[in-house]
Design a protein around this motif. Structure first.
Motif: not given
Lengths: 311, 285
Positions: B60, B87-88, B91-92, B118-121, B124, B184, B187
């Motif tokens: 991770t 790191d980001f 996940s993304a 967790a659903q930021h992307n 955005m 988790a 995402t």
């Protein structure tokens, strides 16, 4: 009583300016646990950017009111944008390379950034005071000085109204941004656990940059207000305003957004009342003494949360 | 072990190849290779200090491995080298999510907000990086509603829906563990890494957890890699077990195989002094 009312109006106006700057301190502290000592100078840069814009646009008190309002809104937006670039640059150059380094390192570069900004403005704009003829004059007279005309006349100037209303609007907008939007949520998440936020796909570096950008934009608003209210700026105004705003942030509880607003307001009020009733010379002493007293009894500040130990 | 192709070697979701992690002179993981099968539950077990969490930290992006490759193959066919990603992005883009042994929720935020972060992307993007969102763009409203729906879905699955607006820190321990898994899952991961999800759970909660993990694998096409000490969980739900000891893989196979592997028994239970030679001979040391 009339005199009191006048001091109250002045204090709230001054407090609004402090509050706008204090938000920048408190947000940056919240997210990366660092005091951005260059923030006061970002405020100063904001004031200069605004002054340059106003002079470039050739605004004066003779400009028609309708045009003046439109132009000032333009100046506000442009000053926010340009100062935000300064804030972003300071973060990118002075703080990001040192992230993960020992705690004192970014503090030292912050002081360096502060001195750099001051000297840059001093050299590029000159060390003399920069005056600006008042653009917005006049106001309301809330009392007429009594029947014989000898009493105290309470004035509420249009400028004061503009400052207070703009501040309230911006703070409401900011509170919404932080509490309700995805950006605000990710900022709060980074505040609590940066590593975990990254694991959920939040671009932490970008979020931190945006925090600096937002803080700088608010400082630019404060800079413009300061310029219009006092009509004179120089390259050194950032120092004292910065220290005061930092004090405000600590008083309200550093890391807390409503705390910064409250702290700013209190510092502004304390200063004004002290100057009004006791002595102008000791107004800073009064403000800092209150800070010391509050911190003795409430170490987290007025609205700060006590540090919760992580399990 | 027979020579027939194992299910996890055929189109694995994560291929760990020659992973080595050194901290100064300490070798935490030494030349570790194994596959995580697509759509399977893979358990990573081993005695304390065997390097299990270090493997997770490499996967991770917490640590940059000293040597080796971590190839994440998404179902669409895209391949990502996890050791090279910030790191980001793990996940993304690579769609790997993880939970922690010591729970890391955003305690000051509400349970719903934890799931929304967790659903930021997607949010955005839908809000044109906040600008469009502030002006109430319809695409943003739709995305925002979808995000809330997704969060609700997982809150229902984990039985936390009634407490959605409570601060996450106020939840009891078992609920916090489930919330971490829900977060988790929000995402939208293709690989879910769980670090001791059953630690500290009572038998009932542990059984619920098994059910949740089986559900995730079945309904969401999510492959699961888990570290677990609770053998009842491991043996009951995993398709594939990898055993580590002192940073080295000592066994790799299905649960039945691993359970009877003398290497594993020796590592876990130890052997009497007079048996050392026999065991060493047996296991070929």
């Amino acid at each position: 009583m009339d005199y009191f009312l006048q001091q109250l109006i002045n204090g709230v106006t001054l407090g609004s300016i402090y509050g706008l700057i204090a938000i920048g301190y408190t947000m940056v502290y919240g997210i990366i646990g660092m005091i951005n000592f260059a923030h006061g100078d970002i405020f100063m840069v904001g004031a200069f950017v605004a002054l340059i814009l106003i002079v470039t646009l050739g605004l004066s008190a003779a400009t028609p009111v309708f045009l003046l309002i439109f132009a000032l809104i333009l100046v506000l937006v442009l000053a926010m944008a340009l100062t935000a670039v300064w804030g972003w640059t300071v973060e990118r150059v002075a703080y990001r390379p040192l992230r993960g380094s020992f705690r004192l390192a970014p503090l030292i570069t912050a002081i360096g950034a502060s001195i750099t900004l001051q000297n840059f403005v001093q050299i590029s704009q000159g060390a003399r005071n920069k005056p600006l003829q008042p653009l917005i004059s006049g106001g309301f007279q809330l009392t007429d000085g009594g029947p014989d005309g000898t009493g105290f006349v309470v004035q509420l100037s249009y400028m004061q109204i503009i400052i207070i209303v703009t501040t309230i609007a911006l703070m409401a907008g900011f509170t919404f941004l932080i509490n309700k939007t995805s950006l605000g949520r990710s900022q709060r998440a980074c505040e609590q656990d940066r590593k975990m936020a990254a694991l959920l796909g939040v671009n932490v570096d970008r979020t931190i940059s945006l925090t600096f950008v937002m803080g700088a934009a608010l400082a630019a608003v404060a800079g413009l207000m300061f310029l219009l209210y006092y009509g004179v700026i120089d390259f050194f105004i950032g120092f004292l305003a910065g220290v005061k705003a930092f004090t405000a942030a600590v008083l309200g509880g550093i890391g807390s957004l409503p705390g910064a607003m409250l702290g700013g307001l209190l510092i502004g009020l304390i200063e004004t009342f002290w100057s009004g009733y006791f002595s102008v010379e000791y107004k800073d002493v009064a403000a800092f003494s209150i800070l010391a007293i509050v911190l003795i009894f409430m170490p987290e500040g007025l609205l700060g949360k006590p540090e919760v130990e992580k399990v | 072990m027979s020579n027939t192709m194992k299910s996890w070697d055929n189109n694995p979701v994560l291929k760990i190849e020659h992973l080595t992690m050194r901290f100064g002179g300490l070798v935490a993981i030494n030349d570790l290779s194994f596959n995580v099968g697509r759509g399977e539950i893979t358990a990573l077990i081993g005695p304390n200090g065997a390097g299990k969490t270090t493997v997770f930290n490499c996967v991770t992006g917490f640590y940059k491995p000293t040597e080796g490759r971590l190839v994440m193959a998404r179902s669409g066919g895209e391949k990502y080298l996890l050791e090279r990603m910030p790191d980001f992005k793990i996940s993304a883009q690579a769609k790997v999510a993880r939970t922690f042994q010591n729970i890391r929720l955003f305690g000051g935020m509400t349970i719903l907000e934890n799931l929304m972060v967790a659903q930021h992307n997607p949010l955005m993007v839908a809000s044109q990086h906040t600008v469009g969102g502030l002006f109430g763009l319809p695409t943003y409203k739709r995305a925002s509603n979808e995000a809330v729906e997704k969060a609700k879905y997982w809150l229902e699955r984990t039985g936390l829906i009634d407490r959605a607006d409570n601060p996450a820190a106020d939840l009891p321990y078992g609920d916090q563990r489930r919330l971490e898994i829900a977060r988790a899952m929000c995402t939208g991961p293709e690989l879910l890494c769980l670090d001791e999800p059953a630690a500290g759970l009572n038998p009932k909660e542990s059984a619920e957890l098994n059910e949740l993990l089986m559900y995730i694998r079945k309904e969401h096409d999510t492959s699961v890699l888990l570290i677990e000490h609770d053998m009842s969980v491991v043996m009951e739900i995993s398709d594939h077990v990898v055993v580590l000891d002192y940073g080295v893989k000592i066994s790799d196979g299905d649960p039945e195989f691993v359970k009877n592997d003398p290497h594993v028994i020796a590592a876990y239970l130890g052997v009497d002094d007079d048996e050392v030679d026999t065991v060493e001979q047996e296991v070929g040391l």
